[in-house]
Design an enzyme around this catalytic site. Structure first.
Site, mmCIF file in Angstrom:
data_model
loop_
_atom_site.group_PDB
_atom_site.id
_atom_site.type_symbol
_atom_site.label_atom_id
_atom_site.label_comp_id
_atom_site.label_asym_id
_atom_site.label_seq_id
_atom_site.Cartn_x
_atom_site.Cartn_y
_atom_site.Cartn_z
ATOM 1 N N ARG A 122 -0.994 106.154 -14.656
ATOM 2 C CA ARG A 122 -1.687 107.368 -14.352
ATOM 3 C C ARG A 122 -3.299 107.152 -13.919
ATOM 4 N NH1 ARG A 122 -0.790 109.598 -20.199
ATOM 5 N NH2 ARG A 122 -1.511 107.347 -20.531
ATOM 6 N N GLU A 123 -3.691 107.861 -13.099
ATOM 7 C CA GLU A 123 -5.244 107.606 -12.767
ATOM 8 C C GLU A 123 -6.127 108.258 -14.158
ATOM 9 O OE1 GLU A 123 -6.370 109.242 -8.850
ATOM 10 O OE2 GLU A 123 -4.707 108.530 -7.948
ATOM 11 N N LYS A 139 11.512 105.789 -10.287
ATOM 12 C CA LYS A 139 10.079 106.339 -10.137
ATOM 13 C C LYS A 139 10.154 107.613 -9.756
ATOM 14 C CE LYS A 139 5.689 106.561 -9.903
ATOM 15 N NZ LYS A 139 4.808 105.761 -9.161
ATOM 16 N N GLY A 149 -1.721 118.351 -9.133
ATOM 17 C CA GLY A 149 -2.339 117.756 -7.743
ATOM 18 C C GLY A 149 -1.952 116.162 -8.031
ATOM 19 N N CYS A 181 0.339 111.669 -6.152
ATOM 20 C CA CYS A 181 1.689 111.341 -6.558
ATOM 21 C C CYS A 181 2.791 112.261 -6.696
ATOM 22 C CB CYS A 181 1.503 110.187 -7.888
ATOM 23 S SG CYS A 181 1.061 108.618 -7.350
ATOM 24 N N ARG A 237 -7.422 114.009 -3.803
ATOM 25 C CA ARG A 237 -6.171 114.234 -3.094
ATOM 26 C C ARG A 237 -5.436 115.359 -3.576
ATOM 27 N NH1 ARG A 237 -4.543 108.261 -2.355
ATOM 28 N NH2 ARG A 237 -5.023 108.230 -4.321
HETATM 29 C C1 UDX Z 1 1.418 110.657 -11.961
HETATM 30 C C2 UDX Z 1 2.434 110.015 -13.103
HETATM 31 O O1 UDX Z 1 2.081 110.499 -14.564
HETATM 32 C C3 UDX Z 1 2.395 108.303 -13.305
HETATM 33 O O2 UDX Z 1 3.297 108.088 -14.114
HETATM 34 C C4 UDX Z 1 2.736 108.072 -12.012
HETATM 35 O O3 UDX Z 1 2.587 106.587 -11.914
HETATM 36 C C5 UDX Z 1 1.523 108.453 -10.847
HETATM 37 O O4 UDX Z 1 1.858 110.087 -10.912
HETATM 38 P P1 UDX Z 1 -1.153 110.924 -11.965
HETATM 39 O O5 UDX Z 1 -0.915 111.362 -10.490
HETATM 40 O O6 UDX Z 1 -2.421 109.835 -12.178
HETATM 41 O O7 UDX Z 1 0.156 109.961 -12.461
HETATM 42 O O8 UDX Z 1 -1.449 112.305 -13.028
HETATM 43 P P2 UDX Z 1 -0.741 112.812 -13.793
HETATM 44 O O9 UDX Z 1 -1.428 112.527 -15.262
HETATM 45 O O10 UDX Z 1 0.730 112.772 -14.096
HETATM 46 O O11 UDX Z 1 -1.048 114.452 -13.725
HETATM 47 C C6 UDX Z 1 -0.480 114.784 -12.487
HETATM 48 C C7 UDX Z 1 -1.056 116.152 -12.156
HETATM 49 O O12 UDX Z 1 -0.425 117.198 -13.166
HETATM 50 C C8 UDX Z 1 -2.753 116.420 -12.520
HETATM 51 O O13 UDX Z 1 -3.150 117.439 -11.686
HETATM 52 C C9 UDX Z 1 -2.799 117.301 -13.810
HETATM 53 O O14 UDX Z 1 -3.803 118.010 -14.075
HETATM 54 C C10 UDX Z 1 -1.398 117.935 -13.710
HETATM 55 N N1 UDX Z 1 -0.868 118.255 -15.215
HETATM 56 C C11 UDX Z 1 -0.541 117.348 -16.036
HETATM 57 C C12 UDX Z 1 -0.720 119.656 -15.645
HETATM 58 O O15 UDX Z 1 -0.906 120.587 -14.806
HETATM 59 N N2 UDX Z 1 -0.197 119.573 -16.783
HETATM 60 C C13 UDX Z 1 0.286 118.862 -17.596
HETATM 61 O O16 UDX Z 1 0.824 119.236 -18.775
HETATM 62 C C14 UDX Z 1 0.198 117.572 -17.285
#
Ligand code: UDX
Length: 454
Positions: A159-160, A227, A280, A283, A350
């Site tokens: 995750r980022e 994935k 957002g 991914c 993004r």
């Molecule tokens: C995601 C996956 O978690 C990761 O395993 C994969 O490798 C890449 O995609 P990432 O894009 O870094 O990782 O972000 P993540 O922590 O998953 O959050 C994605 C989005 O969901 C964010 O905009 C976050 O704010 C939102 N989110 C997350 C929510 O709105 N509610 C939540 O409970 C969790």
């Protein structure tokens, strides 16, 4: 002493940089390349094109130890490694399908320039059966060289914002392979992660004792599917939580209480149940779209995922509606936006909900002032008409409303009494449920969050 392996990484985007830096960090010798010359120049100059906690220190340490280098010469990179990790982007096409042209280009390049056998590992997120295509491309374009290739899929779940820790302490390492030799090679590459004992940049040598990482061996098709299936499930969970939040608002319940109790059921789990402006980033939104397309192509009705995506797209509308209800007219109002990145601890904008929100506010001729601890520079390139502040206090000054769009810790720690005094109208819309409603009310704010009583 473990033997260091020679590894090539193609693509210095998020996944490529973290993969390269972490593989070097656990002791391998890594060469990374990218077709964006300016990115390579930045990296060679010792700077990073992205903000990610711990990554700069890790890159710096590995470069100084001679275990990590960046080159613009793709042939040099390819021939340096016995295993090549393909980490190029697979952005969405207009249709939502994944654009695989970069993977195809890299496959043809590897096939024509490799001088010795290679294990070619897909790290980029790709639709099922890409591995088969990759194998075919390598065989056809490399037919005159006599070089042999093995193909494996090794999806990345980082995750980022917590990417380095996620890479070095994963819950699972999935390897999709067709031959035992490919499995052996990947097990060797990940041995330090599986056995521990590397210098961890996140925990300074004292990594918490968690459950050990699982090394899962699957077919290539299954690994590719895992994935997309994971990310789409996470997206569905968030959309579900958002619907529950809407229901809580309408019927007078508190989503924090509901999701906490629901999440304590181990069959459900507490994560990814935070409601707000929706998901957002680069991914989840693109992966769910690509998965929907894949389902359609395969004749599987993925209406469930389409619904999750539709719910997510409505989050910004619903938030704006709340703002309109409070402010009546948006034109000429001064709106402060706290947070631009799609989530905290990254400068990535993004598909960030905040960016879509600002676009709509500007379309309604509101005056927008924004602040983010890391993402201002990237946003400046998108919106020149936004005023960018130096901190949260400046954003709030004389604002008619303050919107919390990313849950940076720094925002929770602001002096909200000071902010209360400086706003033209003390109205806060918390799109991430970052603050405590009771405390905001006590200070005197008109405060609205998501799925919690005002
Ligand atoms: C995601 C996956 O978690 C990761 O395993 C994969 O490798 C890449 O995609 P990432 O894009 O870094 O990782 O972000 P993540 O922590 O998953 O959050 C994605 C989005 O969901 C964010 O905009 C976050 O704010 C939102 N989110 C997350 C929510 O709105 N509610 C939540 O409970 C969790």
């Amino acid at each position: 002493m473990r033997a260091a392996l020679e590894i090539s990484v193609i693509g210095c985007g998020y996944v490529g940089l973290v993969t390269g830096a972490c593989l070097a960090g656990i002791g391998h010798r890594v060469v990374c390349t990218d077709n964006d010359e300016s990115k390579i120049a930045t990296l060679q100059a010792g700077q990073l094109p992205i903000f990610e906690p711990h990554l700069d220190a890790l890159v710096d340490r590995s470069r100084k130890a001679g275990r990590l280098r960046f080159t613009g010469d793709v042939a040099d990179c390819i021939n340096a490694g016995e295993a090549i990790f393909i980490c190029v982007g697979t952005p969405p096409l207009e249709t939502g399908e994944a654009d695989l042209s970069a993977i195809d280009r890299v496959a043809r390049t590897i096939a024509t320039v490799a001088k010795a056998p290679k294990l070619v590992v897909e790290k980029s997120t790709v639709p099922v059966q890409t591995g088969q295509q990759l194998k075919q491309a390598l065989a056809i374009y490399g037919r005159n060289s006599g070089v042999t290739f093995r193909v494996a899929s090794n999806p990345e779940f980082l995750r980022e914002g917590t990417a380095v820790g996620d890479f070095l302490h994963p819950d699972r390492i999935v390897v999709g392979v067709e031959e035992a030799a490919a499995e052996r090679q990947l097990r060797e590459i990940y041995r330090p992660v599986l056995e521990g004992g590397f210098e961890c940049p996140v925990h300074a040598g004292k990594c918490p004792a968690g459950s050990p990482s699982q090394f899962l061996v699957t077919t290539i098709n299954s690994a590719e599917l895992i994935k997309h299936a994971s990310n789409s499930f996470l997206a569905m969970k968030i959309s579900y939580a958002n619907l529950i939040a809407d229901l809580c608002e309408r019927l007078g319940a508190n989503v924090d209480e509901v999701t906490r109790a629901v999440g304590l059921d181990p069959r459900i789990g507490p994560h990814f149940l935070r409601p707000g402006l929706g998901f957002g980033g680069f991914c989840l939104p693109k992966d769910i779209q690509a998965f929907i397309h894949l389902g359609e192509k395969a004749g599987v009705d993925f209406a469930m995922l389409k619904e999750a995506e539709r719910i997510n797209k409505q989050r910004v509308d619903a938030f704006l509606e709340k703002l309109r209800r409070a402010l009546w007219v948006l034109k000429e109002k001064q709106i402060g936006v706290l947070g631009l990145a799609f989530k905290p601890d990254t400068d990535d904008i993004r598909f960030a909900p905040a960016i879509e929100l600002i676009r709509r506010l500007l379309a309604e001729r509101a005056q927008v002032c924004a602040y983010d601890p890391q993402a201002i520079e990237k946003t400046r390139a998108v919106f020149s008409e936004v005023r960018y502040a130096k901190d949260g206090y400046e954003v709030a000054e004389q604002a008619d409303a303050l919107l919390i769009t990313t849950e940076w810790k720094e925002f929770r720690e602001l002096d909200w009494r000071r902010i209360f005094k400086s706003m033209a109208r003390p109205l806060v819309l918390d799109g991430r449920n970052l603050l405590d409603p009771a405390r905001m009310k006590e200070i005197g704010f008109e405060y609205h969050s998501v799925g919690r009583p005002d």
